[in-house]
Design a protein around this motif. Structure first.
Motif, mmCIF file in Angstrom:
data_model
loop_
_atom_site.group_PDB
_atom_site.id
_atom_site.type_symbol
_atom_site.label_atom_id
_atom_site.label_comp_id
_atom_site.label_asym_id
_atom_site.label_seq_id
_atom_site.Cartn_x
_atom_site.Cartn_y
_atom_site.Cartn_z
ATOM 1 N N PHE A 1 0.838 -1.193 0.000
ATOM 2 C CA PHE A 1 0.000 0.000 0.000
ATOM 3 C C PHE A 1 0.880 1.252 0.000
ATOM 4 O O PHE A 1 1.742 1.425 0.866
ATOM 5 N N VAL A 2 0.638 2.113 -0.970
ATOM 6 C CA VAL A 2 1.373 3.370 -1.104
ATOM 7 C C VAL A 2 0.374 4.520 -1.089
ATOM 8 O O VAL A 2 -0.587 4.529 -1.866
ATOM 9 N N LEU A 3 0.599 5.471 -0.205
ATOM 10 C CA LEU A 3 -0.237 6.666 -0.124
ATOM 11 C C LEU A 3 0.522 7.831 -0.739
ATOM 12 O O LEU A 3 1.675 8.087 -0.378
ATOM 13 N N VAL A 4 -0.127 8.553 -1.642
ATOM 14 C CA VAL A 4 0.451 9.761 -2.236
ATOM 15 C C VAL A 4 -0.445 10.933 -1.870
ATOM 16 O O VAL A 4 -1.612 10.980 -2.271
ATOM 17 N N ILE A 5 0.106 11.865 -1.094
ATOM 18 C CA ILE A 5 -0.650 13.030 -0.648
ATOM 19 C C ILE A 5 -0.338 14.188 -1.588
ATOM 20 O O ILE A 5 0.819 14.583 -1.752
ATOM 21 N N GLY A 6 -1.363 14.725 -2.204
ATOM 22 C CA GLY A 6 -1.214 15.821 -3.153
ATOM 23 C C GLY A 6 -1.390 15.339 -4.580
ATOM 24 O O GLY A 6 -0.528 14.647 -5.119
ATOM 25 N N ALA A 7 -2.510 15.699 -5.197
ATOM 26 C CA ALA A 7 -2.814 15.245 -6.559
ATOM 27 C C ALA A 7 -2.531 16.342 -7.575
ATOM 28 O O ALA A 7 -3.256 16.499 -8.555
ATOM 29 N N GLY A 8 -1.452 17.110 -7.318
ATOM 30 C CA GLY A 8 -0.972 18.056 -8.312
ATOM 31 C C GLY A 8 -0.086 17.347 -9.318
ATOM 32 O O GLY A 8 0.041 16.115 -9.295
ATOM 33 N N PRO A 9 0.577 18.095 -10.215
ATOM 34 C CA PRO A 9 1.374 17.468 -11.276
ATOM 35 C C PRO A 9 2.454 16.521 -10.756
ATOM 36 O O PRO A 9 2.635 15.432 -11.318
ATOM 37 N N ILE A 10 3.176 16.905 -9.693
ATOM 38 C CA ILE A 10 4.234 16.035 -9.177
ATOM 39 C C ILE A 10 3.634 14.808 -8.504
ATOM 40 O O ILE A 10 4.079 13.679 -8.729
ATOM 41 N N GLY A 11 2.621 15.013 -7.683
ATOM 42 C CA GLY A 11 1.970 13.887 -7.026
ATOM 43 C C GLY A 11 1.380 12.900 -8.017
ATOM 44 O O GLY A 11 1.462 11.680 -7.827
ATOM 45 N N LEU A 12 0.803 13.415 -9.091
ATOM 46 C CA LEU A 12 0.250 12.539 -10.125
ATOM 47 C C LEU A 12 1.341 11.672 -10.746
ATOM 48 O O LEU A 12 1.135 10.486 -11.007
ATOM 49 N N GLY A 13 2.512 12.274 -10.963
ATOM 50 C CA GLY A 13 3.628 11.494 -11.485
ATOM 51 C C GLY A 13 4.060 10.405 -10.519
ATOM 52 O O GLY A 13 4.348 9.271 -10.936
ATOM 53 N N VAL A 14 4.111 10.733 -9.230
ATOM 54 C CA VAL A 14 4.452 9.721 -8.216
ATOM 55 C C VAL A 14 3.438 8.577 -8.275
ATOM 56 O O VAL A 14 3.812 7.396 -8.253
ATOM 57 N N MET A 15 2.161 8.919 -8.360
ATOM 58 C CA MET A 15 1.122 7.884 -8.437
ATOM 59 C C MET A 15 1.326 6.988 -9.648
ATOM 60 O O MET A 15 1.259 5.748 -9.543
ATOM 61 N N ALA A 16 1.563 7.594 -10.803
ATOM 62 C CA ALA A 16 1.702 6.823 -12.037
ATOM 63 C C ALA A 16 2.882 5.857 -11.958
ATOM 64 O O ALA A 16 2.774 4.688 -12.367
ATOM 65 N N PHE A 17 4.015 6.327 -11.430
ATOM 66 C CA PHE A 17 5.193 5.459 -11.377
ATOM 67 C C PHE A 17 5.097 4.436 -10.249
ATOM 68 O O PHE A 17 5.665 3.334 -10.361
ATOM 69 N N ALA A 18 4.380 4.760 -9.177
ATOM 70 C CA ALA A 18 4.128 3.756 -8.139
ATOM 71 C C ALA A 18 3.262 2.628 -8.698
ATOM 72 O O ALA A 18 3.488 1.445 -8.402
#
Length: 338
Positions: A162-179
């Motif tokens: 389980f990975v939590l990404v806080i912040g759905a801005g451009p950088i956070g979205l990139g973190v989500m995609a690569f996770a």
């Protein structure tokens, strides 16, 4: 040539300047796309660390090589390129260990030295990445996506966790995609339901959590009481970053991807009892840029929705202020130069 200078907070000015001339070791780049990022916004609003005025902003860049003063292996005039905007010293302890992204004397385009919000820019040719097969838009987005890719690489995510990404801005979205690329079960957290919906659609996240609606209870429910083993905070918001210490599981990791110009405090007994690993993630390396190029070439990340707003260089100044309002609903803005 035209360039836009941020003379002081909340003040842009269009300037005419001489076209730069590259020295040995440099290339002249005709800039075609400029991404607008949080660093540019923070500089404009006067709260960007490590920053002085006046400054030409812009470090998310793509364009074409227009001139090389010498023969360069693997590069030629006319090549489409993306720019690695982090100018490292090459001599410090970080550089010598391959961590050029956190050089002790880092000079970032658009932050410490003049950036690419202009028609031409001179860049060391060893900071260029060829982007044959990609569009100019994709090439300009390699830098912000690389920041997310670097953070995910730092975290050493394991498939299924389980990975939590806080912040759905451009950088956070990139973190989500690569996770997601690494096989994680990804939970997106934000205060904006529209951004969470976008994260589900664009990054294919598994779950959404609104940070204003009992997030601890929701995370406990989603993880069967265990909490996420990896937490990224990509908000650049001090309150969010301090709250984020609550969310990792015992033995988990917390990675700060966002940067804030203030102190961060946390409860030491909680931190100690969980034996948390706290990491900073700064910029990216060529390895991350190459990984993003490969991922974009595979077609697994679609930027057609990620880039939500566009303008030209001559229209940027009146548009920029409008993009700062929540009503603008900007995901990612880009400047086109033709």
């Amino acid at each position: 040539m035209k360039s836009i200078v941020c003379e002081q907070p909340y003040q842009f000015k269009m300037m005419e300047a001489e076209k730069p001339v590259p020295k040995l070791g440099e290339a002249l780049i005709r800039v075609r796309r400029i991404g607008i990022c949080g660093t540019d916004i923070h500089a404009y609003q006067g709260n960007q660390p490590f920053f002085t005025y006046p400054r030409i902003l812009g470090h998310e860049l793509s364009g074409y090589i227009e001139f090389l003063p010498e023969k360069v292996s693997g590069l030629k005039v006319g090549d489409q390129v993306s720019v690695i905007p982090y100018m490292e010293c090459g001599e410090c302890i970080a550089c010598k260990s391959g961590k050029t992204n956190c050089c002790t004397d880092m000079k970032v385009l658009g932050v410490h030295k003049e950036g690419g919000m202009q028609e031409w820019v001179v860049v060391p040719y060893d900071h260029l990445v060829k982007t044959e097969g990609l569009t100019l838009d994709q090439s300009a987005m390699i830098e912000p996506l690389s920041i997310g890719a670097h953070a995910v690489r730092r975290a050493a995510i394991k498939e299924g966790e389980f990975v939590l990404v806080i912040g759905a801005g451009p950088i956070g979205l990139g973190v989500m995609a690569f996770a997601k690329e690494k096989g994680a079960t990804v939970i997106a957290m934000d205060v904006n339901d529209e951004r969470l919906t976008f994260a589900s659609k664009w990054a294919n996240v598994d779950f959404q959590v609104n940070a204003t609606k009992q997030p601890m209870e929701r995370l406990t429910e989603l993880t069967n009481g265990e909490m996420p083993t990896v937490v990224f905070d990509a908000t650049g918001n001090a309150n969010s970053m301090m709250e984020s210490f609550k969310y990792p599981a015992h033995g988990g990791k917390l990675i700060f991807v966002g940067l804030v110009k203030s102190n961060i405090t946390f409860n030491n007994p909680d931190f100690h009892s969980k034996e948390l690993t706290l990491m900073g993630s700064r910029n990216a390396t060529r390895e991350d840029f190459n990984y993003v190029v490969d991922t974009l070439n595979k077609g697994t990340i679609d930027l057609s929705l990620y880039i939500s707003h566009r303008t030209s260089l001559v229209e940027l100044i009146p548009q920029f202020e409008k993009w700062l309002t929540p009503d603008a609903k900007v995901i990612k803005a880009i400047v086109e130069i033709d």
